[in-house]
Design a protein around this motif. Structure first.
Motif, short mmCIF file in Angstrom:
data_model
loop_
_atom_site.label_atom_id
_atom_site.label_comp_id
_atom_site.label_asym_id
_atom_site.label_seq_id
_atom_site.Cartn_x
_atom_site.Cartn_y
_atom_site.Cartn_z
N VAL A 103 -5.26 -2.68 -6.74
CA VAL A 103 -4.55 -3.78 -6.11
C VAL A 103 -4.16 -4.79 -7.17
O VAL A 103 -4.96 -5.17 -8.02
N GLU A 105 -2.26 -8.65 -7.86
CA GLU A 105 -2.04 -9.91 -7.16
C GLU A 105 -0.60 -10.41 -7.25
O GLU A 105 -0.22 -11.31 -6.53
N ARG A 157 -6.15 -4.95 7.49
CA ARG A 157 -6.11 -5.72 6.23
C ARG A 157 -6.12 -4.79 5.01
O ARG A 157 -5.35 -4.98 4.07
N SER A 158 -6.99 -3.80 5.02
CA SER A 158 -7.09 -2.91 3.86
C SER A 158 -5.83 -2.06 3.72
O SER A 158 -5.35 -1.84 2.61
N TYR A 160 -2.85 -2.93 4.64
CA TYR A 160 -1.80 -3.82 4.16
C TYR A 160 -1.93 -4.02 2.64
O TYR A 160 -0.95 -3.93 1.91
N THR A 161 -3.17 -4.26 2.19
CA THR A 161 -3.41 -4.46 0.76
C THR A 161 -3.03 -3.21 -0.02
O THR A 161 -2.36 -3.28 -1.06
N ARG A 162 -3.43 -2.07 0.48
CA ARG A 162 -3.10 -0.82 -0.19
C ARG A 162 -1.60 -0.54 -0.15
O ARG A 162 -1.03 -0.01 -1.11
N LYS A 164 0.80 -2.77 -0.12
CA LYS A 164 1.45 -3.64 -1.12
C LYS A 164 1.30 -3.05 -2.51
O LYS A 164 2.25 -3.03 -3.29
#
Length: 191
Positions: A103, A105, A157-158, A160-162, A164
């Protein structure tokens, strides 16, 4: 025909008003469907099913918000229900690949062409793509997404993070997003 006249005609099941409503919103809603669909044909099917729901539920529109927003919400829910019905969402996440993602930022610059980004989003596994669309584009919360997709809020949430991170990797590989090379650890600590 004004939007109010179209709405009033649709409430009376007037075919001309229904055609006008379809012509006014179908292109925009097809784009929404395309973000969730596997291909154009699936998107067109989702659009048709969604528009049937729009016509059958038009009497529930309360004119508090924009008609387009109300239609969009029905179309999005139709897309999600289609994915769930076909079990494409639940079977789509490659956990081995997902666990290897790193991930980052940094955010995606806004200067990227929207069409290129949409095509890159379509390259994501459907589970990631769905959560990314619902959260980042449609504006649903992770709690709402978890209810819509029958998943845990933490899963939303996870994913979505992955999504991105994976999207950023795709954009970099396609040379759409510039990522400066990282300095070697030795050079950075020598300063």
């Amino acid at each position: 025909m004004t939007e109010e006249a179209i709405l009033q005609g649709c409430l009376k099941n007037n075919a001309a008003a229904q055609k006008a409503l379809y012509e006014k919103f179908s292109a925009k809603m097809l784009v929404v469907c395309y973000r969730y669909a596997h291909n154009r044909e699936d998107a067109e099917d989702m659009l048709q099913e969604g528009m049937i729901k729009v016509f059958s539920q038009i009497h529930t529109f309360e004119s508090r918000g924009a008609l387009e927003g109300w239609i969009r919400r029905i179309i999005v829910h139709t897309c999600i229900n289609t994915l769930k019905k076909n079990k494409r969402f639940n079977d789509s996440v490659d956990l081995i690949h997902a666990s290897s993602l790193q991930v980052r930022e940094e955010s995606i610059p806004s200067i990227i062409q929207a069409k290129e980004v949409v095509e890159c989003i379509r390259m994501l596994p459907i589970g990631y793509r769905t959560v990314l669309n619902l959260y980042a584009i449609e504006g649903f919360s992770h709690k709402e997404i978890s209810g819509m997709l029958d998943i845990e809020e933490s899963t939303s949430r996870s994913q979505y993070t992955r999504a991105k991170a994976m999207l950023e990797d795709v954009l970099i590989r396609k040379n759409i997003l510039y990522k400066p090379k990282e300095e070697p650890l030795i050079a950075a600590t020598a300063r």
